[in-house]
Design a protein around this motif. Structure first.
Motif, PDB file in Angstrom:
ATOM      1  N   GLU A  28     -41.738  -7.728 -13.013  1.00 30.49           N
ATOM      2  CA  GLU A  28     -42.479  -8.649 -12.156  1.00 30.49           C
ATOM      3  C   GLU A  28     -42.441 -10.067 -12.666  1.00 30.49           C
ATOM      4  OE1 GLU A  28     -46.023  -5.821 -10.468  1.00 30.49           O
ATOM      5  OE2 GLU A  28     -46.421  -7.938 -10.898  1.00 30.49           O
ATOM      6  N   SER A  29     -42.363 -10.250 -13.986  1.00 29.09           N
ATOM      7  CA  SER A  29     -42.392 -11.618 -14.482  1.00 29.09           C
ATOM      8  C   SER A  29     -41.013 -12.257 -14.375  1.00 29.09           C
ATOM      9  CB  SER A  29     -42.893 -11.673 -15.926  1.00 29.09           C
ATOM     10  OG  SER A  29     -42.209 -10.742 -16.706  1.00 29.09           O
ATOM     11  N   LYS A  38     -40.765 -21.016 -20.222  1.00 23.06           N
ATOM     12  CA  LYS A  38     -40.878 -21.062 -18.752  1.00 23.06           C
ATOM     13  C   LYS A  38     -40.219 -22.337 -18.214  1.00 23.06           C
ATOM     14  CE  LYS A  38     -44.127 -20.513 -15.005  1.00 23.06           C
ATOM     15  NZ  LYS A  38     -45.400 -19.973 -14.552  1.00 23.06           N
ATOM     16  N   ASP A  88     -35.202 -17.734 -10.542  1.00 18.39           N
ATOM     17  CA  ASP A  88     -36.560 -17.588 -10.019  1.00 18.39           C
ATOM     18  C   ASP A  88     -37.510 -17.453 -11.193  1.00 18.39           C
ATOM     19  OD1 ASP A  88     -38.383 -15.064  -8.147  1.00 18.39           O
ATOM     20  OD2 ASP A  88     -38.778 -17.195  -8.502  1.00 18.39           O
ATOM     21  N   HIS A  92     -40.797 -18.600 -11.161  1.00 18.44           N
ATOM     22  CA  HIS A  92     -42.190 -18.880 -10.814  1.00 18.44           C
ATOM     23  C   HIS A  92     -43.179 -17.837 -11.310  1.00 18.44           C
ATOM     24  CE1 HIS A  92     -41.146 -22.282  -8.241  1.00 18.44           C
ATOM     25  NE2 HIS A  92     -40.064 -21.578  -7.954  1.00 18.44           N
ATOM     26  N   HIS A  93     -42.681 -16.617 -11.607  1.00 20.60           N
ATOM     27  CA  HIS A  93     -43.631 -15.587 -12.033  1.00 20.60           C
ATOM     28  C   HIS A  93     -43.631 -15.391 -13.531  1.00 20.60           C
ATOM     29  CE1 HIS A  93     -44.056 -14.594  -7.856  1.00 20.60           C
ATOM     30  NE2 HIS A  93     -42.751 -14.585  -7.743  1.00 20.60           N
ATOM     31  N   SER A 132     -49.474 -13.968 -16.182  1.00 20.06           N
ATOM     32  CA  SER A 132     -48.554 -14.479 -15.163  1.00 20.06           C
ATOM     33  C   SER A 132     -49.374 -15.213 -14.099  1.00 20.06           C
ATOM     34  CB  SER A 132     -47.769 -13.328 -14.546  1.00 20.06           C
ATOM     35  OG  SER A 132     -48.649 -12.478 -13.860  1.00 20.06           O
ATOM     36  N   ASN A 135     -49.971 -14.794 -11.094  1.00 21.94           N
ATOM     37  CA  ASN A 135     -50.781 -14.018 -10.153  1.00 21.94           C
ATOM     38  C   ASN A 135     -51.845 -13.210 -10.879  1.00 21.94           C
ATOM     39  OD1 ASN A 135     -48.968 -12.372 -11.377  1.00 21.94           O
ATOM     40  ND2 ASN A 135     -48.297 -11.324  -9.526  1.00 21.94           N
ATOM     41  N   LYS A 189     -51.985 -11.507 -13.558  1.00 21.24           N
ATOM     42  CA  LYS A 189     -51.739 -10.218 -14.211  1.00 21.24           C
ATOM     43  C   LYS A 189     -51.407 -10.449 -15.673  1.00 21.24           C
ATOM     44  CE  LYS A 189     -50.548  -7.556 -10.225  1.00 21.24           C
ATOM     45  NZ  LYS A 189     -49.524  -6.771  -9.573  1.00 21.24           N
ATOM     46  N   THR A 202     -49.298  -9.542 -18.913  1.00 27.22           N
ATOM     47  CA  THR A 202     -48.019  -8.891 -19.197  1.00 27.22           C
ATOM     48  C   THR A 202     -47.966  -8.301 -20.595  1.00 27.22           C
ATOM     49  OG1 THR A 202     -47.037 -10.941 -19.966  1.00 27.22           O
ATOM     50  CG2 THR A 202     -46.782 -10.422 -17.638  1.00 27.22           C
ATOM     51  N   ASN A 240     -50.653 -22.035 -16.161  1.00 28.89           N
ATOM     52  CA  ASN A 240     -49.481 -21.834 -15.312  1.00 28.89           C
ATOM     53  C   ASN A 240     -49.429 -22.862 -14.194  1.00 28.89           C
ATOM     54  OD1 ASN A 240     -47.670 -19.588 -15.925  1.00 28.89           O
ATOM     55  ND2 ASN A 240     -49.528 -18.360 -15.941  1.00 28.89           N
ATOM     56  N   GLU A 250     -46.470 -25.588 -13.711  1.00 26.25           N
ATOM     57  CA  GLU A 250     -45.647 -25.647 -12.487  1.00 26.25           C
ATOM     58  C   GLU A 250     -45.671 -27.034 -11.892  1.00 26.25           C
ATOM     59  OE1 GLU A 250     -45.745 -21.272 -10.434  1.00 26.25           O
ATOM     60  OE2 GLU A 250     -45.126 -23.087  -9.383  1.00 26.25           O
TER      61      GLU A 250
END
Lengths: 292, 301
Positions: free
Chosen positions: A117-118, A157, A194, A196-197, A232, A234, A236, A238, A270, A274
């Protein structure tokens, strides 16, 4: 990390301050020190970023290689972390001094990015079962001043955000060997990842009943236990890690409190990261570098 | 617990130092650069001769006294002089002395015979005193002391034979370059905002609540070794101390000289920012600029 000598009176002062939520430099217990970010410093890497957090300085570079995919996940690519504690950071890192810390940090980063997911590793696949991209993420620690893993995770990141992978296409196979071709300038040579996660790791230091975010070196010398949580965007978690000798078991509620605080701080971190990365990518400023 | 927003800046927004500049910029010599000399010169510190030329061996400004040419380095370790007030940390307890770290090239020495014994007695130090040394000063303790003597190898010998020197209690230590501390008659300042500051010549600045220093003088008979660790510093005092720490770091960042007036002006100019805002580099430059401006107005009057 370096051992700092403190007198009993100084430690008492820090402890009482943390209880009152006024730290030595006026911050509250959940505030970060000013952070500076720069992307694209290393020109011959596919992506790079430099993060400065007070006097912690970390440079992260991402390089891409073509490799064979792992046998148990044939349609995925690979992420390989390597941390180098340079002797510039502290004299203790000279020779093999920094090796243990480097290995621990690299292992922690690998665990943080383990979940699909990350970071979706299947985007790195070129030919299922035969060829894939391997991203070598190299971290160079230039200066060590507390909150090291926070800076490393932010740098990773940001470097992944800056990374552009060359587009690859397969042209025919000559007697079983495959030929790969890099795309032309006209077709668009590179594509972004990608990112973003991707998670950000937050270190929480425990001082009696209080939890400190982004502890300075003096504060770390007073704290018995620390908790590192990978969060992360969202909300969550990790990965978690408890380095050092301290324990969180003394009070059953403090561990749950720590996890909740870490998730809140991680989400804010995060978001800010971003925003800063997007600002950098729209402004496209000339590189500022290391000299003022 | 409320979580504040994180602020991440970009490198392109970084403010270039120095924003504080004098009218005449002195010529800086870099190591290996030729120094223009007169005939019959004498070579001082920070220089060396290569053939017939005199060259600088450190980065700094030229100081010339008649025929003696020397280079004063911008950034160097602390070079002690007799009579300097220093703030140091105990790193080792040896047989009849303590080794103190004062940011110099060698660790300074504090002899057992150079401290005031608790009780204020004047007597010969016995072997029991030697065994009790760790009870007075342990590894990690901070002290304020005066330089009594400079040994041949450059190591300093300190003493705490006055009531104003001794072990330091609750407070914050700030480290700056030694060259930024101005040499004054008095290094112990009690500021009007409720904090006290000790500007050590070695670059170590100690900030504590004003009651801390008074307490030391009151318990004079104890020789300044008793500490009150139970007492909690009130929150208002703590904010004053944190603000002072950030102001001193702001002045040091812009390479301004530190003395009581500059610190008081910087504190007053910083009141329009919150304490945490003072950690941002652009705010630090702002405060330094305003302080410089006010100091210039003072000189102009």
């Amino acid at each position: 990390m370096a051992d700092i000598l403190l007198s009993e009176a100084e430690k008492t002062f820090i402890l009482h301050g943390v209880r009152d939520n006024v730290r030595n430099d006026g911050r509250s217990c959940s505030e970060f020190r000013p952070i500076e970010l720069e992307l694209g410093l290393v020109e011959n890497a596919n992506g790079s970023a430099r993060v400065r957090l007070a006097n912690t300085d970390v440079l992260v570079a991402v390089k891409c290689e073509i490799d064979n995919p792992p046998s148990n996940f044939p349609d995925e690519g690979k992420l390989d972390f390597f941390v180098d504690c340079s002797a510039n950071a502290t004299p203790q890192f000279e020779g093999k001094g920094g090796e243990q810390l480097a290995v621990e940090l690299a292992a922690l980063m690998s665990r943080a990015y383990q979940t699909r997911e990350s970071f979706n590793l299947s985007t790195l696949s070129i030919i299922k079962g035969m060829k894939c991209w391997k991203l070598c993420i190299d971290v160079l620690i230039l200066e060590c001043g507390g909150s090291l893993i926070d800076a490393i995770s932010m740098g990773t990141k940001a470097a992944l955000a800056d990374t552009k992978i060359p587009k690859v296409s397969v042209i025919g196979s000559d007697e079983g060997t495959l030929e790969l071709e890099l795309a032309d300038e006209a077709d668009g040579r590179e594509e972004p990842l990608d990112w973003h996660h991707a998670p950000c790791l937050v270190t929480l230091n425990k001082l009696e009943d209080s939890l400190l975010v982004d502890a300075s070196a003096e504060e770390e010398a007073c704290c018995a236990a620390a908790l590192i949580v990978g969060v992360s965007p969202n909300k969550k978690i990790t990965t978690t890690s408890i380095p050092g000798h301290g324990s969180f078991l003394a009070d059953s509620k403090i561990f749950a409190r720590a996890l909740n605080l870490a998730v809140d701080v991680g989400v804010k971190l995060n978001t800010a990261l971003e925003a800063a990365i997007k600002k950098h990518q729209t402004l496209k400023p000339p590189p500022r570098g290391f000299l003022d | 617990m409320e979580v504040t927003d994180v602020n991440i800046r970009l490198a392109c927004d970084r403010i270039c130092l120095p924003a504080v500049s004098e009218n005449e910029v002195q010529k800086l010599f870099t190591p290996g650069e030729d120094i223009p000399t007169c005939a019959g010169f004498m070579r001082g510190h920070g220089t060396y001769t290569e053939g017939e030329d005199l060259k600088a061996s450190v980065a700094g400004v030229k100081e010339q006294v008649n025929k003696l040419i020397s280079i004063k380095p911008l950034k160097s370790r602390y070079n002690g002089e007799i009579g300097d007030v220093v703030v140091g940390r105990v790193v080792e307890v040896q047989q009849k002395r303590w080794k103190i770290d004062t940011n110099a090239r060698l660790e300074s020495v504090l002899l057992l015979s150079s401290v005031n014994l608790p009780g204020g007695e004047l007597r010969r130090r016995s072997s029991e005193d030697e065994k009790m040394m760790r009870k007075y000063l342990q590894e990690g303790d901070l002290i304020s002391a005066e330089v009594m003597n400079v040994y041949q190898d450059g190591a300093l010998s300190l003493h705490t034979r006055s009531l104003k020197y001794g072990k330091l209690s609750q407070g914050v230590l700030v480290k700056v370059f030694p060259s930024l501390i101005m040499r004054r008659k008095n290094h112990f300042h009690s500021l009007p905002n409720g904090a006290a500051v000790i500007l050590g010549n070695n670059g170590f600045v100690w900030i504590c609540p004003a009651s801390g220093l008074e307490h030391q003088e009151d318990s004079g008979s104890a020789g300044g070794f008793i500490q009150d660790l139970e007492k909690e510093v009130p929150k208002a005092d703590r904010e004053v101390i944190a603000r002072l720490k950030n102001c001193i770091l702001a002045l040091a960042n812009s390479k301004m000289m530190l003395y009581d007036t500059s610190i008081i002006y910087a504190y007053e100019e910083s009141m329009k920012f919150t304490v945490t805002e003072l950690l941002l580099p652009d705010v630090m430059v702002d405060v330094a600029n305003l302080t410089q401006h006010r100091l210039h107005l003072d000189i102009a009057e």
